[in-house]
Scaffold this active site. Sequence first.
Site, PDB file in Angstrom:
ATOM      1  N   LYS A  68      -9.866  10.413  -4.088  1.00  0.00           N
ATOM      2  CA  LYS A  68     -11.451  10.082  -5.608  1.00  0.00           C
ATOM      3  C   LYS A  68     -12.616  10.936  -4.468  1.00  0.00           C
ATOM      4  CE  LYS A  68     -11.183   5.701  -4.900  1.00  0.00           C
ATOM      5  NZ  LYS A  68     -10.162   5.398  -4.441  1.00  0.00           N
ATOM      6  N   THR A  69     -12.625  11.160  -3.548  1.00  0.00           N
ATOM      7  CA  THR A  69     -14.026  11.720  -2.254  1.00  0.00           C
ATOM      8  C   THR A  69     -13.759  13.323  -2.652  1.00  0.00           C
ATOM      9  OG1 THR A  69     -14.257   9.526  -1.048  1.00  0.00           O
ATOM     10  CG2 THR A  69     -14.873  11.413  -0.433  1.00  0.00           C
ATOM     11  N   ASP A 113     -19.692   6.327  -3.951  1.00  0.00           N
ATOM     12  CA  ASP A 113     -18.236   5.177  -3.534  1.00  0.00           C
ATOM     13  C   ASP A 113     -18.460   3.917  -3.122  1.00  0.00           C
ATOM     14  OD1 ASP A 113     -15.126   6.142  -2.728  1.00  0.00           O
ATOM     15  OD2 ASP A 113     -15.779   6.069  -0.560  1.00  0.00           O
ATOM     16  N   THR A 162     -12.713   1.218  -6.123  1.00  0.00           N
ATOM     17  CA  THR A 162     -10.812   0.798  -6.393  1.00  0.00           C
ATOM     18  C   THR A 162     -10.753  -0.334  -7.669  1.00  0.00           C
ATOM     19  OG1 THR A 162     -11.731  -0.531  -4.127  1.00  0.00           O
ATOM     20  CG2 THR A 162     -10.458   1.671  -3.775  1.00  0.00           C
ATOM     21  N   ARG A 221      -3.366  10.521   1.277  1.00  0.00           N
ATOM     22  CA  ARG A 221      -3.378  10.636   2.465  1.00  0.00           C
ATOM     23  C   ARG A 221      -2.269  10.053   3.038  1.00  0.00           C
ATOM     24  NH1 ARG A 221      -8.200   6.585   2.796  1.00  0.00           N
ATOM     25  NH2 ARG A 221      -9.717   8.193   2.347  1.00  0.00           N
TER      26      ARG A 221
END
Length: 343
Positions: A68-69, A113, A162, A221
């Site tokens: 997302k980032t 965020d 999230t 990640r």
Amino acid sequence: MEIERDLVSPDAENDELQIEAALRPKRLGEFIGQGRVREQLSLVLESALRRRRPPDHVLMSGSPGLGKTTLAMIVAAELNAPLRITSGPALERAGDLAAILSTLAEGEVLFIDEIHRMARPAEEMLYLAMEDFRVDIIVGKGPGATAIPLDISPFTLVGATTRAGLLPAPLRDRFGFTAHMDFYEVSELEQVLYRSAKLLRVTLPDEGAHEIARRSRGTPRIANRLLRRVRDFADMRADGLINQEIASAALNLYEVDANGLDRLDRAVLGALLKKFGGGPVGLSTLAVAVGEEAETVEVVAEPFLVRQGLLARTPRGRVATAAAWSHLGMTPPPDAFGAPLLD
Ligand SMILES: Nc1ncnc2c1ncn2[C@@H]1O[C@H](COP(=O)(O)OP(=O)(O)OP(=O)(O)O)[C@@H](O)[C@H]1O
């Protein structure tokens, strides 16, 4: 019981942030997977560029570590616009948000965020800002308080969460484009791994990439993190050769199981089967049984377990599937999936 943050925890650890920054794709064309989101986003951005107007506000939802980032940064890069980054928990008061909004440059991308964790007054200020590019600054207190409207530069908000379900409808509705990020396929994670291996100057044969990808919990990640651990192992034990056997041995050493389940995943499944006979059991009861916050179980462990077909959310609570019993090598009780059938 305290569950340690594992090797496959989808949250970034501090020392990891720097490496992550280096591995981040910078343009949409480099972003792997999420085909539909990529295509839709590229249309939104292209048409905004053509109209010379900031695009609609973008909301991205999905589990931690899915990109997302990275995508928020890409939105700014593709628009050739500056980027401001903040997060919901940092916006405790409306004034915190006003200070940011009133100093945005024209066309700037504002990334918030964990937008679901923003304080209510800030959230209300955001409604007007998103819709009319205006904020009302409240001066004074009580009955004498007055609202002074202040125009702000047109900007694009990129929100990440999230937990899209927790966003109030008025906020959700103000986003013109919502991107649901899903877990990645093994083949997509292989591509992520090849790209990272190249940047890290690691030789990564196909079989090693496949083994790491399938144990990465569908999360880039985690794939990048496992790659570094497997590389360390291979350097020490196998002259740097990352074949299937070495990758598998390294991941076993780090307690990542064959399906990429981490310790929290296994603890949740284990409690569900051993303490609650496979459920149904409520989320908070299950969380207490594994010594974790309900939110951690819900946001971090559950989505992946559901996606793997190991756990189901039902109106009566969480239930283990037949696959969960066999994954832990246990036999379900005769009534595990409702009343036993009579011949
Ligand atoms: N599609 C992708 N292609 C290649 N690498 C990716 C992709 N998505 C994510 N990554 C890698 O995974 C790392 C984590 O991604 P990112 O920080 O964007 O996740 P996130 O969803 O914002 O997580 P969080 O919600 O925890 O902040 C990045 O450093 C990047 O290297």
